[in-house]
Write a protein that holds these residues in place. Structure first.
Motif, PDB file in Angstrom:
ATOM      1  N   GLY A  17      18.892  28.435  16.557  1.00 37.49           N
ATOM      2  CA  GLY A  17      18.034  28.192  15.402  1.00 37.49           C
ATOM      3  C   GLY A  17      18.417  26.956  14.620  1.00 37.49           C
ATOM      4  N   LEU A  18      18.702  27.149  13.327  1.00 35.72           N
ATOM      5  CA  LEU A  18      18.994  26.021  12.441  1.00 35.72           C
ATOM      6  C   LEU A  18      20.297  25.340  12.819  1.00 35.72           C
ATOM      7  N   ASP A  19      21.282  26.106  13.311  1.00 29.01           N
ATOM      8  CA  ASP A  19      22.528  25.479  13.774  1.00 29.01           C
ATOM      9  C   ASP A  19      22.222  24.511  14.913  1.00 29.01           C
ATOM     10  N   HIS A  20      21.360  24.957  15.826  1.00 24.45           N
ATOM     11  CA  HIS A  20      20.979  24.097  16.953  1.00 24.45           C
ATOM     12  C   HIS A  20      20.248  22.856  16.439  1.00 24.45           C
ATOM     13  N   GLN A  21      19.341  23.024  15.485  1.00 19.02           N
ATOM     14  CA  GLN A  21      18.602  21.884  14.925  1.00 19.02           C
ATOM     15  C   GLN A  21      19.562  20.900  14.264  1.00 19.02           C
ATOM     16  N   ALA A  22      20.554  21.421  13.563  1.00 18.39           N
ATOM     17  CA  ALA A  22      21.548  20.548  12.924  1.00 18.39           C
ATOM     18  C   ALA A  22      22.316  19.755  13.987  1.00 18.39           C
ATOM     19  N   GLU A  23      22.676  20.415  15.073  1.00 19.79           N
ATOM     20  CA  GLU A  23      23.419  19.753  16.146  1.00 19.79           C
ATOM     21  C   GLU A  23      22.566  18.663  16.803  1.00 19.79           C
ATOM     22  N   VAL A  24      21.311  18.986  17.079  1.00 18.15           N
ATOM     23  CA  VAL A  24      20.389  18.008  17.678  1.00 18.15           C
ATOM     24  C   VAL A  24      20.211  16.816  16.733  1.00 18.15           C
ATOM     25  N   THR A  25      20.119  17.101  15.447  1.00 21.69           N
ATOM     26  CA  THR A  25      19.928  16.043  14.449  1.00 21.69           C
ATOM     27  C   THR A  25      21.155  15.135  14.388  1.00 21.69           C
ATOM     28  N   ARG A  26      22.344  15.711  14.424  1.00 22.32           N
ATOM     29  CA  ARG A  26      23.572  14.897  14.432  1.00 22.32           C
ATOM     30  C   ARG A  26      23.627  14.014  15.669  1.00 22.32           C
ATOM     31  N   ALA A  27      23.242  14.570  16.814  1.00 23.69           N
ATOM     32  CA  ALA A  27      23.253  13.795  18.057  1.00 23.69           C
ATOM     33  C   ALA A  27      22.257  12.643  17.980  1.00 23.69           C
ATOM     34  N   PHE A  28      21.071  12.909  17.428  1.00 27.04           N
ATOM     35  CA  PHE A  28      20.048  11.862  17.253  1.00 27.04           C
ATOM     36  C   PHE A  28      20.572  10.773  16.315  1.00 27.04           C
ATOM     37  N   PHE A  29      21.219  11.174  15.240  1.00 26.47           N
ATOM     38  CA  PHE A  29      21.771  10.194  14.298  1.00 26.47           C
ATOM     39  C   PHE A  29      22.742   9.261  15.017  1.00 26.47           C
ATOM     40  N   ALA A  30      23.653   9.843  15.804  1.00 22.10           N
ATOM     41  CA  ALA A  30      24.665   9.047  16.504  1.00 22.10           C
ATOM     42  C   ALA A  30      24.050   8.143  17.564  1.00 22.10           C
ATOM     43  N   SER A  31      23.095   8.675  18.341  1.00 21.63           N
ATOM     44  CA  SER A  31      22.569   7.911  19.478  1.00 21.63           C
ATOM     45  C   SER A  31      21.497   6.917  19.087  1.00 21.63           C
ATOM     46  N   ASP A  32      20.690   7.235  18.066  1.00 20.90           N
ATOM     47  CA  ASP A  32      19.540   6.399  17.725  1.00 20.90           C
ATOM     48  C   ASP A  32      19.687   5.676  16.380  1.00 20.90           C
ATOM     49  N   LEU A  33      20.063   6.421  15.356  1.00 18.92           N
ATOM     50  CA  LEU A  33      20.067   5.805  14.025  1.00 18.92           C
ATOM     51  C   LEU A  33      21.258   4.892  13.786  1.00 18.92           C
ATOM     52  N   VAL A  34      22.436   5.268  14.274  1.00 22.18           N
ATOM     53  CA  VAL A  34      23.604   4.401  14.066  1.00 22.18           C
ATOM     54  C   VAL A  34      23.357   3.004  14.652  1.00 22.18           C
ATOM     55  N   PRO A  35      22.888   2.882  15.906  1.00 19.12           N
ATOM     56  CA  PRO A  35      22.603   1.543  16.441  1.00 19.12           C
ATOM     57  C   PRO A  35      21.478   0.832  15.678  1.00 19.12           C
ATOM     58  N   HIS A  36      20.464   1.574  15.244  1.00 17.96           N
ATOM     59  CA  HIS A  36      19.350   1.012  14.471  1.00 17.96           C
ATOM     60  C   HIS A  36      19.865   0.451  13.143  1.00 17.96           C
ATOM     61  N   PHE A  37      20.676   1.221  12.439  1.00 16.25           N
ATOM     62  CA  PHE A  37      21.235   0.761  11.166  1.00 16.25           C
ATOM     63  C   PHE A  37      22.104  -0.471  11.393  1.00 16.25           C
ATOM     64  N   ARG A  38      22.909  -0.456  12.463  1.00 17.30           N
ATOM     65  CA  ARG A  38      23.794  -1.588  12.759  1.00 17.30           C
ATOM     66  C   ARG A  38      22.963  -2.861  12.964  1.00 17.30           C
ATOM     67  N   ALA A  39      21.875  -2.773  13.707  1.00 19.07           N
ATOM     68  CA  ALA A  39      21.021  -3.935  13.954  1.00 19.07           C
ATOM     69  C   ALA A  39      20.431  -4.454  12.639  1.00 19.07           C
ATOM     70  N   GLU A  40      19.980  -3.540  11.793  1.00 21.08           N
ATOM     71  CA  GLU A  40      19.429  -3.967  10.502  1.00 21.08           C
ATOM     72  C   GLU A  40      20.488  -4.633   9.646  1.00 21.08           C
ATOM     73  N   GLU A  41      21.666  -4.022   9.586  1.00 22.17           N
ATOM     74  CA  GLU A  41      22.711  -4.519   8.693  1.00 22.17           C
ATOM     75  C   GLU A  41      23.332  -5.827   9.179  1.00 22.17           C
ATOM     76  N   GLU A  42      23.386  -6.028  10.505  1.00 20.88           N
ATOM     77  CA  GLU A  42      24.008  -7.236  11.047  1.00 20.88           C
ATOM     78  C   GLU A  42      23.020  -8.382  11.230  1.00 20.88           C
ATOM     79  N   VAL A  43      21.753  -8.057  11.470  1.00 24.58           N
ATOM     80  CA  VAL A  43      20.776  -9.100  11.822  1.00 24.58           C
ATOM     81  C   VAL A  43      19.667  -9.225  10.776  1.00 24.58           C
ATOM     82  N   LEU A  44      18.950  -8.145  10.561  1.00 25.23           N
ATOM     83  CA  LEU A  44      17.731  -8.207   9.760  1.00 25.23           C
ATOM     84  C   LEU A  44      17.997  -8.425   8.269  1.00 25.23           C
TER      85      LEU A  44
END
Length: 140
Positions: A17-44
């Motif tokens: 349930g919600l524990d699983h959703q939290a885990e999926v969300t953390r994984a998405f943050f690490a795999s997708d958002l961290v690189p996205h934020f890095r690109a914005e902060e270093e380039v854009l």
């Protein structure tokens, strides 16, 4: 209760349930958002900051939202409140980027410069995320 590891999530207990959703969300943050934020902060953001109107704090607000989203991800504990807070922060952040940041980029970055900017963003996004790579190790 112990808080799950921020980037890797918990693997030692059954997540439902919600524990699983939290885990999926953390994984998405690490795999997708961290690189996205890095690109914005270093380039854009460094590219756009000098093109902003005097007194416009958009870049600073977006940077603060990156920190807020990181903190909200760390605080994900499977509670509906934590998941809702994360979702609302992310939605607001994306809306601001789409409606405001993208418009500034379109109107103030010369078209001839955009391919080079795109390549720089790709490089920054693709650079290995050390934390995610560590999590992916089978012995981790």
């Amino acid at each position: 209760s112990s808080h799950p590891d921020f980037l890797c999530g918990t693997r030692h207990r059954a997540a439902t349930g919600l524990d699983h959703q939290a885990e999926v969300t953390r994984a998405f943050f690490a795999s997708d958002l961290v690189p996205h934020f890095r690109a914005e902060e270093e380039v854009l953001f460094p590219l756009l900051r000098p093109l902003m109107d005097p007194g416009d704090d958009l870049i600073d607000r977006l940077l603060a939202e990156h920190r807020e989203l990181s903190a909200a991800t760390a605080a994900l504990d499977g509670s509906p409140e934590a998941l809702t807070r994360y979702a609302e922060l992310l939605e607001r952040h994306i809306r601001t980027e789409e409606r405001t940041l993208f418009e500034i980029y379109q109107s103030r970055v010369p078209e001839a410069d955009r391919p080079a900017v795109g390549e720089a963003l790709e490089r920054a996004t693709a650079r290995e995320n050390v934390a995610a790579a560590t999590c992916a190790r089978p012995d981790a």
